[in-house]
Design a protein around this motif. Sequence first.
Motif, mmCIF file in Angstrom:
data_model
loop_
_atom_site.group_PDB
_atom_site.id
_atom_site.type_symbol
_atom_site.label_atom_id
_atom_site.label_comp_id
_atom_site.label_asym_id
_atom_site.label_seq_id
_atom_site.Cartn_x
_atom_site.Cartn_y
_atom_site.Cartn_z
ATOM 1 N N ALA A 1 0.720 -1.151 0.198
ATOM 2 C CA ALA A 1 -0.038 0.002 0.198
ATOM 3 C C ALA A 1 0.791 1.280 -0.116
ATOM 4 C CB ALA A 1 -1.066 0.041 1.304
ATOM 5 N N LEU A 2 1.991 1.254 0.452
ATOM 6 C CA LEU A 2 3.035 2.329 0.557
ATOM 7 C C LEU A 2 4.201 1.969 0.075
ATOM 8 C CD1 LEU A 2 2.099 3.319 4.356
ATOM 9 C CD2 LEU A 2 1.270 4.434 2.281
ATOM 10 N N PRO A 3 4.471 1.778 -1.226
ATOM 11 C CA PRO A 3 5.614 1.374 -1.676
ATOM 12 C C PRO A 3 6.767 2.611 -1.760
ATOM 13 C CG PRO A 3 4.085 1.885 -3.464
ATOM 14 C CD PRO A 3 3.261 1.663 -2.480
ATOM 15 N N GLN A 4 6.283 3.754 -1.752
ATOM 16 C CA GLN A 4 7.403 4.672 -1.558
ATOM 17 C C GLN A 4 7.891 4.961 -0.251
ATOM 18 O OE1 GLN A 4 4.152 5.073 -1.515
ATOM 19 N NE2 GLN A 4 3.453 6.828 -0.189
ATOM 20 N N ILE A 5 7.419 4.225 0.686
ATOM 21 C CA ILE A 5 7.712 4.360 1.984
ATOM 22 C C ILE A 5 8.653 3.319 2.528
ATOM 23 C CG2 ILE A 5 7.110 4.521 4.378
ATOM 24 C CD1 ILE A 5 4.739 6.216 3.798
ATOM 25 N N ASN A 6 9.905 3.459 3.090
ATOM 26 C CA ASN A 6 10.531 2.564 3.663
ATOM 27 C C ASN A 6 9.933 1.809 5.051
ATOM 28 O OD1 ASN A 6 12.615 0.843 4.843
ATOM 29 N ND2 ASN A 6 14.323 2.400 4.541
ATOM 30 N N ILE A 7 9.664 0.790 4.837
ATOM 31 C CA ILE A 7 8.856 -0.011 5.920
ATOM 32 C C ILE A 7 9.813 -1.263 6.577
ATOM 33 C CG2 ILE A 7 6.941 -1.437 6.773
ATOM 34 C CD1 ILE A 7 5.371 -0.050 4.481
#
Length: 246
Positions: free
Chosen positions: A119-125
């Motif tokens: 859902a948040l590919p742009q965020i480093n999780i």
Amino acid sequence: MTKQQSHQEWLADLESQSKKKQEALMNRIAAKLNRPRVLKKPEQPFRGAPEFWNEFSWSPQERIQHFTSNMEAAGGYVVHVAGMDQVKQFITTKAGDMSASRILRQNQKELSELNLEGALPQINISVWNDNPETDWRSTAAEADFGLVVADHAAAYTGSMVVMSSPDKGRSVSLLPTVLIVIIPIERLKTRLGEILVNFDEVGRESLPAGIHFISGPSRSADIENDLTIGVHGPGIVYALLVDQFE
């Protein structure tokens, strides 16, 4: 200490002087209060919470209302959602609104199933402790969001309890700028005593290294009582009450 005094005699002399000073201080306090000093240990016929308090309990709806009121009074935010789909939507929306770039979460099945990476590919999780070579405390300190699941919560105090384990690092709830705590509704109790009894039952040897009671964002005050938010922990705390956790 003189040459004639032994080490033990010197310590005994210091203790005697300290006791004399303590006696003088307590006598001055009693005199200013205009009452005699209490020299006997007071009797305590009752131990622990009274019976009526142990029986005190709110309904599920009252727990939600009081938890929300108490958490918000401490500066936190409470959101009541139906299920984990809404939890995912809240996290993704909030991450966008706050321009988050790093999220650290506990290594738990329910959090994995949220699929925040998709859902948040742009965020480093990052997932706690999934790589032994990672400096996890630094990772937590650099995270914008920390994502954890509460083990317990108490409505009367507006407190959330997060216990540590190899998959649930203490730093996840202590170091990120924003903390999001997911609370399954069945874990929300009326009183803190309902939670503490669980720790007594498992015994000291079985307790985790960390048991953290969180009641809103980090709050600190100096000697002049100037309040500062977020100095020693997250400055923003969201509590998500979830009806259907699984």
